[in-house]
Design a protein around this motif. Structure first.
Motif, mmCIF file in Angstrom:
data_model
loop_
_atom_site.group_PDB
_atom_site.id
_atom_site.type_symbol
_atom_site.label_atom_id
_atom_site.label_comp_id
_atom_site.label_asym_id
_atom_site.label_seq_id
_atom_site.Cartn_x
_atom_site.Cartn_y
_atom_site.Cartn_z
ATOM 1 N N ASN A 32 0.833 -1.304 0.010
ATOM 2 C CA ASN A 32 0.058 -0.036 -0.021
ATOM 3 C C ASN A 32 0.914 1.317 0.130
ATOM 4 N N ASP A 33 1.815 1.429 -0.814
ATOM 5 C CA ASP A 33 2.939 2.350 -0.771
ATOM 6 C C ASP A 33 2.228 3.809 -1.415
ATOM 7 N N PHE A 34 1.117 3.805 -2.113
ATOM 8 C CA PHE A 34 0.615 4.811 -2.343
ATOM 9 C C PHE A 34 -0.659 5.229 -1.797
ATOM 10 N N GLY A 35 -0.894 4.677 -0.753
ATOM 11 C CA GLY A 35 -2.022 5.056 -0.017
ATOM 12 C C GLY A 35 -1.886 6.210 0.830
ATOM 13 N N ASN A 36 -0.802 6.706 1.013
ATOM 14 C CA ASN A 36 -0.794 8.185 1.780
ATOM 15 C C ASN A 36 0.183 8.984 1.068
ATOM 16 N N ILE A 37 -0.401 10.107 0.997
ATOM 17 C CA ILE A 37 0.152 11.005 -0.029
ATOM 18 C C ILE A 37 1.656 11.549 0.736
ATOM 19 N N THR A 38 2.003 11.291 1.987
ATOM 20 C CA THR A 38 3.193 11.590 2.237
ATOM 21 C C THR A 38 4.248 10.515 2.015
ATOM 22 N N LEU A 39 3.781 9.374 1.673
ATOM 23 C CA LEU A 39 4.800 8.504 1.192
ATOM 24 C C LEU A 39 5.162 8.588 -0.332
ATOM 25 N N ALA A 40 4.311 9.023 -0.966
ATOM 26 C CA ALA A 40 4.449 9.410 -2.222
ATOM 27 C C ALA A 40 5.381 10.769 -2.356
ATOM 28 N N TRP A 41 5.281 11.904 -1.494
ATOM 29 C CA TRP A 41 6.135 12.870 -1.446
ATOM 30 C C TRP A 41 7.394 12.653 -1.142
ATOM 31 N N GLN A 42 7.774 11.653 0.011
ATOM 32 C CA GLN A 42 9.067 11.161 0.444
ATOM 33 C C GLN A 42 9.681 10.255 -0.370
ATOM 34 N N TRP A 43 9.121 9.388 -0.897
ATOM 35 C CA TRP A 43 9.797 8.148 -1.455
ATOM 36 C C TRP A 43 9.720 7.875 -3.068
ATOM 37 N N TYR A 44 8.459 8.288 -3.314
ATOM 38 C CA TYR A 44 8.162 8.008 -4.803
ATOM 39 C C TYR A 44 7.901 9.286 -5.623
ATOM 40 N N LEU A 45 6.822 9.363 -6.239
ATOM 41 C CA LEU A 45 6.560 10.618 -6.992
ATOM 42 C C LEU A 45 5.015 10.704 -7.038
ATOM 43 N N HIS A 46 4.489 12.048 -7.176
ATOM 44 C CA HIS A 46 3.129 12.153 -7.107
ATOM 45 C C HIS A 46 2.418 12.613 -8.529
ATOM 46 N N PRO A 47 1.240 12.155 -9.204
ATOM 47 C CA PRO A 47 0.787 12.732 -10.493
ATOM 48 C C PRO A 47 0.488 14.080 -10.344
ATOM 49 N N SER A 48 0.383 15.004 -9.148
ATOM 50 C CA SER A 48 -0.166 16.217 -9.009
ATOM 51 C C SER A 48 1.049 17.163 -9.379
ATOM 52 N N TYR A 49 2.118 16.656 -9.420
ATOM 53 C CA TYR A 49 3.576 17.430 -9.669
ATOM 54 C C TYR A 49 3.297 17.904 -11.061
ATOM 55 N N SER A 50 3.783 19.312 -11.171
ATOM 56 C CA SER A 50 3.643 19.942 -12.505
ATOM 57 C C SER A 50 4.956 19.688 -13.295
ATOM 58 N N ARG A 51 6.081 19.136 -12.856
ATOM 59 C CA ARG A 51 7.144 18.831 -13.705
ATOM 60 C C ARG A 51 6.983 17.225 -13.752
ATOM 61 N N LYS A 52 6.421 16.610 -14.744
ATOM 62 C CA LYS A 52 6.409 15.178 -14.838
ATOM 63 C C LYS A 52 6.313 14.982 -16.437
ATOM 64 N N ILE A 53 6.648 13.906 -16.747
ATOM 65 C CA ILE A 53 6.559 13.562 -18.221
ATOM 66 C C ILE A 53 5.409 12.954 -18.935
ATOM 67 N N ILE A 54 4.824 12.041 -18.131
ATOM 68 C CA ILE A 54 3.642 11.249 -18.247
ATOM 69 C C ILE A 54 2.252 11.755 -17.508
ATOM 70 N N ASN A 55 1.399 11.846 -18.127
ATOM 71 C CA ASN A 55 0.300 12.466 -17.955
ATOM 72 C C ASN A 55 -0.394 11.049 -17.117
ATOM 73 N N ALA A 56 -0.900 11.412 -15.930
ATOM 74 C CA ALA A 56 -1.512 10.382 -15.190
ATOM 75 C C ALA A 56 -2.930 9.945 -15.501
ATOM 76 N N ASP A 57 -3.643 10.816 -15.856
ATOM 77 C CA ASP A 57 -5.033 10.640 -16.245
ATOM 78 C C ASP A 57 -5.464 9.444 -16.934
ATOM 79 N N ALA A 58 -4.642 8.784 -17.783
ATOM 80 C CA ALA A 58 -4.946 7.655 -18.517
ATOM 81 C C ALA A 58 -4.857 6.326 -17.592
ATOM 82 N N PHE A 59 -4.318 6.595 -16.654
ATOM 83 C CA PHE A 59 -4.119 5.402 -15.609
ATOM 84 C C PHE A 59 -5.068 5.348 -14.676
ATOM 85 N N SER A 60 -5.894 6.317 -14.522
ATOM 86 C CA SER A 60 -7.193 6.502 -13.526
ATOM 87 C C SER A 60 -8.023 5.121 -13.889
ATOM 88 N N GLN A 61 -8.324 4.632 -14.752
ATOM 89 C CA GLN A 61 -9.243 3.861 -15.041
ATOM 90 C C GLN A 61 -8.846 2.470 -14.464
#
Length: 257
Positions: free
Chosen positions: A122-151
Motif C-alpha cells: 500500500n505504498d501509494f495509500g498515503n500522500i506523504t509516502l509518495a512525497w518522500q519516497w516515490y512521485l505524485h501525479p499532481s507534480y507540475s514537472r512530470k513527463i507522463i500524464n497520469a489521467d490515462a491510468f485512473s481507469q
C-alpha cells in the motif's frame, strides 16, 4: 575517487544493490541515510522532493546537493538511495564538477513485480509516502500524464509511477549520457550469478563475484490473482519510454528552473 549512484524507482532492488556493491567493491555502500540529522543534509526531505518536481532544480535544491556533497568522503563511495534521482542527482553531479568520477547505475526491474510490490505494501495509500519516497501525479514537472491510468483504480498510481520513472531514466540518458558514465542493469538478471558477473564487468570491477542474499523483500506474498491481474493490464499497454522521453526533450521539457 569514484562515486556510484542509481537512477531507479523504489522497490527495484536498491537495498540489495547496496549489499552487492559493498561486497564486490569492498566498501560500506549506503542504501538510505535515515538518521534524524540526515534529512535535508544527506537525505532529501519532502520539501526538497516536492520543490524539484514542481519547480525544478532551484537554488533551494542546489543548496541541498552542496551540503550532501560535502558529506561524501574521498575514495570509493556508493549510494543506492533511489530518492536522489528524483530531486536533481544528475544535474547537480554535473554542475558541481563530479561527473568525471561518477558512475550512474540505471537499475530496472520487471514492471509487474514492481507494481505488485507497491500494491501489497500500500505504498501509494498515503500522500506523504509518495512525497518522500516515490512521485505524485499532481507534480507540475512530470513527463507522463497520469489521467490515462485512473481507469485502473488502485493500480493506476503505481503503474503511472513505473512508467514515469522508466521515462525519466531515458530522459537522463538522452540528455546527459555524453557528460557522465551510465551503466544499465536489470535486477531480474543481476540476482543470478551470470547476470551479476556481467554487471561487474560493465562497471569495470575485477575479481570474484560475491552474491548477497535477498534484501528488503515483502514479507506478505501476493496472491496469484493479483499477479495475474497486473500482468494482464501491463501486457495490454504499449509504451516506449525512449520515444516518450525524446519527444519530451524536443518539446522543451526540463527540470531546470
Amino acid at each position: 575517487m569514484t562515486n556510484y549512484f542509481v537512477i531507479t524507482a523504489g522497490r527495484t532492488g536498491s537495498a540489495w544493490l547496496a549489499d552487492f556493491l559493498s561486497a564486490n567493491l569492498k566498501i560500506e555502500a549506503i542504501h538510505e541515510p535515515l538518521g534524524i540529522d540526515d534529512f535535508g543534509t544527506r537525505m532529501p526531505d519532502i520539501r526538497t522532493m516536492r520543490t524539484y518536481n514542481n519547480h525544478g532544480n532551484t537554488r533551494f535544491v542546489q543548496e541541498f546537493w552542496e551540503r550532501k556533497f560535502q558529506t561524501i568522503p574521498d575514495g570509493t563511495y556508493a549510494e543506492t538511495n533511489h530518492t536522489l534521482c528524483k530531486c536533481g542527482l544528475v544535474e547537480n553531479v554535473i554542475s558541481n564538477g563530479r561527473a568525471d568520477f561518477t558512475t550512474l547505475i540505471i537499475l530496472k526491474r520487471n514492471i509487474v513485480k514492481q507494481c505488485v510490490s507497491y500494491l501489497v505494501r500500500n505504498d501509494f495509500g498515503n500522500i506523504t509516502l509518495a512525497w518522500q519516497w516515490y512521485l505524485h501525479p499532481s507534480y507540475s514537472r512530470k513527463i507522463i500524464n497520469a489521467d490515462a491510468f485512473s481507469q485502473f483504480g488502485p493500480l493506476g498510481m503505481p503503474l503511472w509511477y513505473c512508467y514515469e520513472m522508466a521515462t525519466r531514466q531515458e530522459y537522463y540518458r538522452q540528455k546527459y549520457a555524453d557528460q557522465i558514465r551510465m551503466v544499465d542493469v536489470s535486477l531480474d538478471e543481476a540476482v543470478h550469478e551470470e547476470g551479476a558477473k556481467a554487471f561487474l564487468t560493465d562497471l569495470g570491477i575485477d575479481g570474484a563475484c560475491v552474491m548477497p542474499p535477498k534484501k528488503n523483500a515483502n514479507k506478505a506474498q501476493p496472491s496469484q490473482e493479483l499477479v495475474q491481474q497486473v500482468t494482464t493490464i501491463v501486457e495490454k499497454i504499449t509504451f516506449d519510454p525512449a520515444k516518450v522521453a525524446g519527444d519530451a526533450i524536443k518539446a522543451g521539457f526540463t527540470f531546470e528552473p
